[in-house]
Design a protein around this motif. Structure first.
Motif, PDB file in Angstrom:
ATOM      1  N   HIS A  62     128.469  27.929  51.630  1.00  0.00           N
ATOM      2  CA  HIS A  62     127.639  29.505  51.432  1.00  0.00           C
ATOM      3  C   HIS A  62     127.910  30.207  50.052  1.00  0.00           C
ATOM      4  O   HIS A  62     127.269  30.826  49.589  1.00  0.00           O
ATOM      5  N   GLU A  67     124.953  35.104  47.299  1.00  0.00           N
ATOM      6  CA  GLU A  67     124.194  35.464  48.584  1.00  0.00           C
ATOM      7  C   GLU A  67     124.203  36.981  48.511  1.00  0.00           C
ATOM      8  O   GLU A  67     125.470  37.587  48.573  1.00  0.00           O
ATOM      9  N   GLU A  71     120.772  38.816  52.564  1.00  0.00           N
ATOM     10  CA  GLU A  71     121.132  37.259  52.937  1.00  0.00           C
ATOM     11  C   GLU A  71     122.086  36.920  53.867  1.00  0.00           C
ATOM     12  O   GLU A  71     122.145  36.413  54.631  1.00  0.00           O
ATOM     13  N   TYR A  72     123.337  37.704  53.562  1.00  0.00           N
ATOM     14  CA  TYR A  72     124.259  37.509  54.139  1.00  0.00           C
ATOM     15  C   TYR A  72     124.079  37.967  55.505  1.00  0.00           C
ATOM     16  O   TYR A  72     124.713  37.363  56.480  1.00  0.00           O
ATOM     17  N   LYS A  73     123.640  39.275  55.857  1.00  0.00           N
ATOM     18  CA  LYS A  73     123.330  39.769  57.168  1.00  0.00           C
ATOM     19  C   LYS A  73     122.565  38.698  57.897  1.00  0.00           C
ATOM     20  O   LYS A  73     122.591  38.779  58.941  1.00  0.00           O
ATOM     21  N   LYS A  74     121.504  38.373  57.241  1.00  0.00           N
ATOM     22  CA  LYS A  74     120.369  37.523  58.099  1.00  0.00           C
ATOM     23  C   LYS A  74     121.112  36.099  58.469  1.00  0.00           C
ATOM     24  O   LYS A  74     120.831  35.633  59.532  1.00  0.00           O
ATOM     25  N   ARG A  75     122.011  35.638  57.685  1.00  0.00           N
ATOM     26  CA  ARG A  75     122.773  34.484  57.848  1.00  0.00           C
ATOM     27  C   ARG A  75     123.585  34.540  59.119  1.00  0.00           C
ATOM     28  O   ARG A  75     123.569  33.927  59.958  1.00  0.00           O
ATOM     29  N   LYS A  76     124.148  35.778  59.164  1.00  0.00           N
ATOM     30  CA  LYS A  76     125.133  36.085  60.161  1.00  0.00           C
ATOM     31  C   LYS A  76     124.397  36.406  61.556  1.00  0.00           C
ATOM     32  O   LYS A  76     124.990  35.945  62.539  1.00  0.00           O
ATOM     33  N   VAL A  78     121.550  34.990  62.426  1.00  0.00           N
ATOM     34  CA  VAL A  78     121.084  33.663  62.792  1.00  0.00           C
ATOM     35  C   VAL A  78     122.079  32.871  63.216  1.00  0.00           C
ATOM     36  O   VAL A  78     122.147  32.224  64.355  1.00  0.00           O
ATOM     37  N   GLN A  79     123.473  33.066  62.719  1.00  0.00           N
ATOM     38  CA  GLN A  79     124.596  32.256  63.326  1.00  0.00           C
ATOM     39  C   GLN A  79     124.943  32.827  64.723  1.00  0.00           C
ATOM     40  O   GLN A  79     125.280  32.124  65.517  1.00  0.00           O
TER      41      GLN A  79
END
Length: 98
Positions: A62, A67, A71-76, A78-79
């Motif tokens: 990562h 990022e 993008e960080y919030k979006k990735r979190k 999705v996780q």
């Protein structure tokens, strides 16, 4: 010429602003104890397992590119979505066992 380049390189490295972590990283160093007579392959296998469990490789993946916060919030998100989905699947699988 070489001396000037060396001085410039040392000055540049001393003025670099490296980000200091405000919170100690949860990714501490991974260590394993190797007993006498243990094969290197098994010790390496245990080390790889510990590195995977600690999350070092995911963090490196990562941090390979910058990022931003969106993008960080979006990735979190999705996780979290994937984690909840797996929990639902495991719950359904366990209820079907009995």
């Amino acid at each position: 010429r070489v001396l000037i380049l060396f001085v410039l390189a040392s000055l540049a490295s001393s003025f670099m602003l490296l980000p200091k972590p405000s919170v100690p990283s949860p990714l501490s160093s991974v260590s394993i104890s190797v007993s006498d007579g243990e094969p290197v392959e098994s010790a390496l296998r245990r080390f790889k397992r510990e590195v995977n469990k600690s999350g070092h490789l995911m963090e490196l993946r990562h941090r390979r590119h910058f990022e931003n916060s969106q993008e960080y919030k979006k990735r979190k998100l999705v996780q979290a979505r994937n984690r909840k989905r797996l929990e639902r699947l495991n719950k359904r699988r366990m209820s079907n066992r009995t």
